[in-house]
Design a protein around this motif. Structure first.
Motif, mmCIF file in Angstrom:
data_model
loop_
_atom_site.group_PDB
_atom_site.id
_atom_site.type_symbol
_atom_site.label_atom_id
_atom_site.label_comp_id
_atom_site.label_asym_id
_atom_site.label_seq_id
_atom_site.Cartn_x
_atom_site.Cartn_y
_atom_site.Cartn_z
ATOM 1 N N LEU A 96 0.822 -1.210 0.000
ATOM 2 C CA LEU A 96 0.000 0.000 0.000
ATOM 3 C C LEU A 96 0.857 1.262 0.000
ATOM 4 N N VAL A 97 1.923 1.259 0.790
ATOM 5 C CA VAL A 97 2.814 2.419 0.830
ATOM 6 C C VAL A 97 3.472 2.606 -0.540
ATOM 7 N N ARG A 98 3.975 1.526 -1.079
ATOM 8 C CA ARG A 98 4.636 1.609 -2.382
ATOM 9 C C ARG A 98 3.661 2.074 -3.462
ATOM 10 N N GLU B 71 6.864 -2.512 -7.514
ATOM 11 C CA GLU B 71 7.164 -3.076 -6.200
ATOM 12 C C GLU B 71 5.875 -3.357 -5.426
ATOM 13 N N ALA B 72 4.892 -2.493 -5.568
ATOM 14 C CA ALA B 72 3.596 -2.721 -4.915
ATOM 15 C C ALA B 72 2.976 -4.023 -5.431
ATOM 16 N N MET B 73 3.036 -4.222 -6.740
ATOM 17 C CA MET B 73 2.456 -5.442 -7.316
ATOM 18 C C MET B 73 3.184 -6.682 -6.813
ATOM 19 N N ALA C 77 -3.401 -1.514 -8.941
ATOM 20 C CA ALA C 77 -2.018 -1.150 -9.260
ATOM 21 C C ALA C 77 -1.711 -1.426 -10.730
ATOM 22 N N ILE C 78 -2.201 -2.538 -11.246
ATOM 23 C CA ILE C 78 -1.995 -2.868 -12.662
ATOM 24 C C ILE C 78 -2.652 -1.809 -13.544
#
Length: 92
Positions: free
Chosen positions: A45-47, A55-57, A80-81
């Motif tokens: 979530l932060v990323r 990086e989040a994915m 995110a995608i």
């Protein structure tokens, strides 16, 4: 336990918009307990908020590897995608 305490501290730091410190806490929680999916999700979530979609994915995928029923991680991964694709379409 230590991993839970680190994750909780990371949550507080996240809410205080101390993102770098939050990522450090979530990463430390993961190092303490690599099969604890919650800090992966929180770090993701932060990323995501920082616009680091790749990086989040990775974090969201790890959550789903550890716990395929973690619905918020599945939704966050999809978002995110989509946001990464939109960012690429706009050229930044």
């Amino acid at each position: 336990d230590l991993a839970t305490a680190l994750n909780d501290r990371g949550q507080v730091r996240y809410l205080r918009v101390e993102f770098a410190a939050a990522v450090q806490d979530f990463t430390a929680a993961i190092e303490c307990q690599p099969c604890f999916e919650v800090p992966y999700y929180n770090r993701g979530l932060v990323r995501y908020r920082l616009g680091d979609f790749d990086e989040a994915m990775k974090d969201f995928r790890k959550v789903l590897e550890l716990n395929p029923q973690f619905e918020d991680a599945a939704l966050s991964l999809k978002q995110a995608i989509l946001d990464k694709e939109e960012k690429q379409k706009r050229g930044y």
